[in-house]
Enzyme design. Structure first.
Site, PDB file in Angstrom:
ATOM      1  N   THR A 294      34.988 -12.603  53.809  1.00 18.76           N
ATOM      2  CA  THR A 294      35.823 -11.971  53.084  1.00 18.76           C
ATOM      3  C   THR A 294      36.265 -10.860  54.444  1.00 18.76           C
ATOM      4  OG1 THR A 294      35.138 -12.780  51.148  1.00 18.76           O
ATOM      5  CG2 THR A 294      36.538 -10.406  51.279  1.00 18.76           C
TER       6      THR A 294
ATOM      7  N   LYS B  36      42.256 -12.537  47.814  1.00 19.30           N
ATOM      8  CA  LYS B  36      40.533 -12.347  47.754  1.00 19.30           C
ATOM      9  C   LYS B  36      40.300 -11.387  47.128  1.00 19.30           C
ATOM     10  CE  LYS B  36      36.098 -13.000  47.396  1.00 19.30           C
ATOM     11  NZ  LYS B  36      35.187 -13.834  48.441  1.00 19.30           N
TER      12      LYS B  36
ATOM     13  N   LYS C   9      32.224  -3.317  49.959  1.00 17.46           N
ATOM     14  CA  LYS C   9      32.914  -3.840  51.505  1.00 17.46           C
ATOM     15  C   LYS C   9      34.425  -4.244  50.880  1.00 17.46           C
ATOM     16  CE  LYS C   9      33.449  -7.496  53.197  1.00 17.46           C
ATOM     17  NZ  LYS C   9      33.049  -8.837  53.276  1.00 17.46           N
TER      18      LYS C   9
END
Length: 301
Positions: free
Chosen positions: A97, A172, A247
């Site tokens: 990701t 995502k 994150k």
């Protein structure tokens, strides 16, 4: 002939994904800078390699599962890099990701080196990685996805072509923003129920079958007991670490700012998890946010 997959990044997610590829009949050559990770992968049928350059030699596919875009691009580049040591026309499948910009730059690097590349960030956590039931959000040319499909199908149950390069990462970060908001809401509801004298199991039995039903409740329940496989039953061992959720939310925050989107709940989730990550929650599963909520709940009301 058996296809060879080089798997780079054998962490909490990658180790299970590589093991499922081996179970599916692929020859899997794995690399991780942590020796213990390579040893665990070897026990699951993965051939451990001492370097990433060694892992990709002779591979038809290279799967990467790495912490961020900077590490991904560094892994691709240089004399010991993946791009320079993989055979010509290798298909790179990045399951990390990362920022949309980094995803597009990584793909351009692969194309310039004579390879093909798709992005396929995933959802489902370590439970889904172990069970082979991950959902992959793919940014790719359709023909490249079809080439990658047998590899992805060995690791997941749902593969969605979201669009061209960068689209998988965009989906995502939106998905994880929803997940973070849901987990905060579920945790707040459990703490409120506790404060009102309601048993965890009673609340779960109703909410999981009512309009509050969601993955954060039904699968990753933040209290021990109702869902035996949730991280809450293992003292919040991840799972999906708070540091990684933070994150990912940082990527969402950048996208919110870039697009000017009115995302009040998403922005609040960014701040909640950032504060928790800076405290003692970084290595815990992100569902441990319930402990932060409890700590901040007044006992004198």
């Amino acid at each position: 002939m058996t296809s060879t997959v080089a798997f780079i990044g054998l962490g909490n997610m990658g180790a299970h994904m590589a093991a499922n590829l081996a179970k599916a009949g692929f020859t899997v050559r794995g690399y991780d800078p942590v020796p213990e990770a390579r040893e665990r992968a070897a026990a699951a049928g993965v051939s451990p390699c001492e370097s990433q350059a060694e892992a990709v030699r002779g591979a038809q596919f290279v799967v990467t599962s790495l912490p961020n875009g900077k590490i991904l691009k560094a892994a691709y580049d240089g004399p010991e890099g993946l791009l320079g040591n993989a055979p010509a026309d290798t298909l790179f499948i990045d399951c990390s990701t990362v920022d949309v910009v980094d995803a597009r730059q990584a793909r351009e690097m692969a194309l310039a080196a004579g390879h093909r590349a798709i992005e396929s960030p995933m959802s489902g956590g370590t439970t889904g990685a172990e069970a082979g039931t991950l959902t992959f959000m793919v940014g790719a040319e359709p023909q490249d996805l079809e080439s990658a499909r047998p590899v992805l199908e060995a690791m997941g149950k749902k593969i969605v072509l979201c669009g061209g390069s960068g689209a998988g990462q965009a989906v995502k970060l939106c998905n994880n923003m929803v997940l973070a908001v849901n987990m905060i809401a579920v945790s707040e509801a459990f703490v409120l129920a506790e404060s009102l004298g309601v048993d965890h199991q009673a609340f779960f039995d109703v909410a999981s079958n009512a309009t509050a039903s969601c993955w954060a409740l039904n699968t990753n329940c933040p209290v021990p007991g109702p869902v035996s496989t949730s991280p809450a039953n293992r003292d919040y061992a991840p799972g999906f670490m708070t540091a990684l959720m933070t994150k990912d939310l940082g990527l969402a925050a950048s996208a919110i700012e870039l697009t000017g989107t009115d995302a009040k709940m998403g922005s609040l989730a960014v701040e909640v998890y950032r504060h928790f990550n800076e405290g003692d929650g970084s290595t815990k599963d992100f569902s441990a946010i319930i402990n932060e909520i409890r700590a901040n709940t007044s006992k004198d009301a």
